[in-house]
Enzyme design. Structure first.
Site, PDB file in Angstrom:
ATOM      1  N   CYS A  77      65.605  95.284  11.177  1.00  0.00           N
ATOM      2  CA  CYS A  77      65.354  96.673  11.605  1.00  0.00           C
ATOM      3  C   CYS A  77      64.225  96.820  12.619  1.00  0.00           C
ATOM      4  O   CYS A  77      64.452  97.284  13.737  1.00  0.00           O
ATOM      5  CB  CYS A  77      65.066  97.525  10.387  1.00  0.00           C
ATOM      6  SG  CYS A  77      66.389  97.428   9.180  1.00  0.00           S
ATOM      7  N   GLY A 108      49.268  89.764   9.244  1.00  0.00           N
ATOM      8  CA  GLY A 108      49.990  88.539   8.939  1.00  0.00           C
ATOM      9  C   GLY A 108      50.593  87.923  10.189  1.00  0.00           C
ATOM     10  O   GLY A 108      50.089  88.145  11.302  1.00  0.00           O
ATOM     11  N   LEU A 141      49.331  98.098   6.420  1.00  0.00           N
ATOM     12  CA  LEU A 141      48.116  97.620   7.090  1.00  0.00           C
ATOM     13  C   LEU A 141      47.844  96.185   6.668  1.00  0.00           C
ATOM     14  O   LEU A 141      46.703  95.744   6.632  1.00  0.00           O
ATOM     15  CB  LEU A 141      46.923  98.513   6.724  1.00  0.00           C
ATOM     16  CG  LEU A 141      46.826  99.841   7.455  1.00  0.00           C
ATOM     17  CD1 LEU A 141      45.561 100.574   7.065  1.00  0.00           C
ATOM     18  CD2 LEU A 141      46.864  99.663   8.979  1.00  0.00           C
TER      19      LEU A 141
HETATM   20  C1  UGA Z   1      62.191  98.785   7.391  1.00  0.00           C
HETATM   21  C2  UGA Z   1      61.562 100.123   7.008  1.00  0.00           C
HETATM   22  O1  UGA Z   1      60.380  99.899   6.221  1.00  0.00           O
HETATM   23  C3  UGA Z   1      62.546 100.996   6.232  1.00  0.00           C
HETATM   24  O2  UGA Z   1      61.977 102.281   5.971  1.00  0.00           O
HETATM   25  C4  UGA Z   1      63.818 101.161   7.075  1.00  0.00           C
HETATM   26  O3  UGA Z   1      64.802 101.937   6.382  1.00  0.00           O
HETATM   27  C5  UGA Z   1      64.386  99.800   7.400  1.00  0.00           C
HETATM   28  O4  UGA Z   1      63.405  99.034   8.121  1.00  0.00           O
HETATM   29  C6  UGA Z   1      65.613 100.016   8.256  1.00  0.00           C
HETATM   30  O5  UGA Z   1      65.501 100.568   9.350  1.00  0.00           O
HETATM   31  O6  UGA Z   1      66.741  99.754   7.772  1.00  0.00           O
HETATM   32  P1  UGA Z   1      62.684  96.485   6.095  1.00  0.00           P
HETATM   33  O7  UGA Z   1      63.048  95.940   7.432  1.00  0.00           O
HETATM   34  O8  UGA Z   1      63.596  96.256   4.949  1.00  0.00           O
HETATM   35  O9  UGA Z   1      62.481  98.091   6.175  1.00  0.00           O
HETATM   36  O10 UGA Z   1      61.297  95.839   5.686  1.00  0.00           O
HETATM   37  P2  UGA Z   1      59.756  96.263   5.607  1.00  0.00           P
HETATM   38  O11 UGA Z   1      59.313  96.200   4.197  1.00  0.00           O
HETATM   39  O12 UGA Z   1      59.497  97.506   6.325  1.00  0.00           O
HETATM   40  O13 UGA Z   1      59.076  95.033   6.370  1.00  0.00           O
HETATM   41  C7  UGA Z   1      59.379  94.727   7.719  1.00  0.00           C
HETATM   42  C8  UGA Z   1      58.532  93.578   8.207  1.00  0.00           C
HETATM   43  O14 UGA Z   1      57.186  93.989   8.381  1.00  0.00           O
HETATM   44  C9  UGA Z   1      58.476  92.373   7.277  1.00  0.00           C
HETATM   45  O15 UGA Z   1      58.592  91.193   8.045  1.00  0.00           O
HETATM   46  C10 UGA Z   1      57.117  92.459   6.636  1.00  0.00           C
HETATM   47  O16 UGA Z   1      56.610  91.202   6.262  1.00  0.00           O
HETATM   48  C11 UGA Z   1      56.309  93.064   7.766  1.00  0.00           C
HETATM   49  N1  UGA Z   1      55.112  93.811   7.308  1.00  0.00           N
HETATM   50  C12 UGA Z   1      55.242  94.930   6.557  1.00  0.00           C
HETATM   51  C13 UGA Z   1      53.851  93.364   7.683  1.00  0.00           C
HETATM   52  O17 UGA Z   1      53.708  92.336   8.390  1.00  0.00           O
HETATM   53  N2  UGA Z   1      52.764  94.057   7.272  1.00  0.00           N
HETATM   54  C14 UGA Z   1      52.860  95.181   6.514  1.00  0.00           C
HETATM   55  O18 UGA Z   1      51.793  95.778   6.191  1.00  0.00           O
HETATM   56  C15 UGA Z   1      54.115  95.632   6.143  1.00  0.00           C
END
Ligand code: UGA
Length: 429
Positions: A259, A252, A249
């Site tokens: 992914c 940004g 949540l």
């Molecule tokens: C994501 C999933 O979280 C994993 O569970 C999954 O295994 C993976 O994709 C995949 O399919 O391989 P990942 O892409 O490594 O993992 O990164 P995240 O930590 O999920 O973040 C993704 C994006 O969302 C980032 O750009 C992050 O900055 C953004 N984000 C995340 C937000 O803008 N707000 C949030 O609250 C959380």
């Protein structure tokens, strides 16, 4: 040959493959890693780790005696019965997943009653069924097939492997599903045993839901900007409801990475190909695209035309603790800024080498202060702790202007303002 679970093969040595290999080696398996990239295999044999992932180098080093690297699939086939497939499934121009690497693996596996493919790569729902048809048509129906989607996050992949929220094993009966479940048993995670199609859909739906959560809070942030509410407070209040949960949540400048953008689009296309218009995902994608561009509007509101203005980007990777630049918000931002005539400098502690392959026309700085020197404005793009903990008084002195846009709502507005800077977050008061 050893039993099904004390020796495994891993095909593909990217983020997922290497972490899976190192993780199972840590749990005691002999692991035979195969990749078509000979240079990468050579580096791995020398003990070099080709990607940046916290804790991975240590895990690989600690288990080096149990890890074997080869370009020859026969090495894995000789020693292991379960072959984990962790090859890339990048998006095609149509938004569908490109399964050519998966098909190359399937084509290279000989007929066998002894082996099974365990799909770790993210694939469209229905892929397992169609691969099993391919097995049958090519006289390989003895091969087992298990869908075992991976949920690890870059930057915390090692921890996620060793402490998963759940393990999903989808199969249609036979020895291989049980063997995969047995391999994961020491991790003591909740186990979801299901059919192949449902396992495939768990993965796509999970990523799509998380992306939806992010686009939702980003839209709330945008409304907060119009109404005077603070999205950080709103998310805190929402997240305490167990049914909503506090994670994902964080408003940004949008989600990136290899992914979410790909998987959300792939699920939308998959639905469309089957005749269903997935309206919600269309909006999730559009909100995310626009969210990156809203930063430009914020800069213009303070600086007027961006032509000739010096803008510093703090962070380039799609998120902290990774060097991954795929679909990073910084790619859109740097291109949009340059299109408006701005002079862009950027600093990232780890991702510069990857960024240089994708971004042109900007100056890569060796330190945050070098990037900020004489800048009219700065944008926090990636919330690396080194950047979140900057000395804002020093930052204010280095810049010629005084505008700081916190693209990740990761900074303390009071500390930034106390240094004499104008603070603008995403949906913050
Ligand atoms: C994501 C999933 O979280 C994993 O569970 C999954 O295994 C993976 O994709 C995949 O399919 O391989 P990942 O892409 O490594 O993992 O990164 P995240 O930590 O999920 O973040 C993704 C994006 O969302 C980032 O750009 C992050 O900055 C953004 N984000 C995340 C937000 O803008 N707000 C949030 O609250 C959380």
């Amino acid at each position: 040959m050893s039993t099904a679970s004390d020796s495994i093969g891993v095909i593909g040595t990217g983020y997922v493959g290497l972490v899976t290999a190192a993780g199972f080696a840590e749990l005691g398996s002999e692991v035979w890693c195969v990749d078509i990239d000979a240079e990468k295999i050579e580096r791995l044999r020398r003990g070099e780790v080709p990607i940046y992932e916290p804790g991975l180098a240590e895990l690989l080093a600690r288990n080096s005696e149990r890890l074997h690297f080869s370009t020859d699939l026969a090495d894995a086939l000789e020693h292991a019965r379960l072959l984990f497939v962790a090859v890339g499934t990048p998006p095609t121009y149509s938004g569908d997943a490109d399964l050519s690497a998966v098909h190359a693996v399937v084509g290279a596996i000989p007929a066998s009653d002894e082996h099974a493919l365990v799909m770790k790569s993210t694939v469209p729902c229905g892929t397992g069924a169609s691969l099993q048809r391919v097995f049958a048509e090519s006289g390989k129906d003895g091969l087992g097939y298990v869908s075992c989607p991976e949920f690890l996050k870059e930057g915390s992949a090692v921890k996620d492997f060793l402490h998963p929220d759940r393990v999903v094993v989808g199969d249609e009966g036979g020895w291989a599903g049980d063997a995969v479940a047995e391999l994961y048993a020491p991790l003591k995670a909740p186990l979801v045993r299901t059919d192949v199609a449902s396992a495939e859909m768990v993965k796509l739906a999970s990523n799509a839901f998380l992306a939806t959560k992010i686009s939702f809070i980003n839209e709330i942030a945008n409304v907060c900007e119009e109404t005077g509410a603070d999205v950080v407070e709103v998310a805190r209040g929402m997240g305490l409801d167990d049914r909503i949960g506090a994670k994902f949540l964080q408003a940004g400048i949008g989600f990136g990475g290899s992914c979410f953008p790909k998987d959300v689009d792939a699920l939308k296309q998959l639905a469309g190909n089957s005749g269903y218009h997935f309206q919600l995902l269309t909006a999730v994608i559009e909100v995310n695209d626009l969210q990156k561009r809203r930063v430009i509007g914020k800069l213009q509101r303070h600086l007027g035309s961006l032509a000739g203005k010096r803008i510093a980007l703090l962070g380039l990777a799609f998120k902290p603790n990774t060097d991954d630049m795929r679909e990073a918000s910084s790619l859109v931002l740097s291109a949009r800024l340059q299109a408006d005539g701005a002079v862009v400098s950027a600093y990232d502690p780890i991702a510069e080498e990857q960024a240089r392959k994708l971004v042109s026309g900007i100056t890569f700085a060796a330190s945050p202060l070098q990037a900020l020197a004489d800048a009219d404005a700065a944008v926090l793009v990636t919330e690396w702790s080194e950047l979140v903990e900057l000395d804002w008084v020093g930052v204010a002195e280095a810049m010629s202007g005084n505008l700081l846009i916190d693209g990740r709502n990761a900074l303390d507005p009071a500390a930034v303002r106390a240094a004499g800077l104008i603070y603008e977050g995403i949906g913050r008061r």
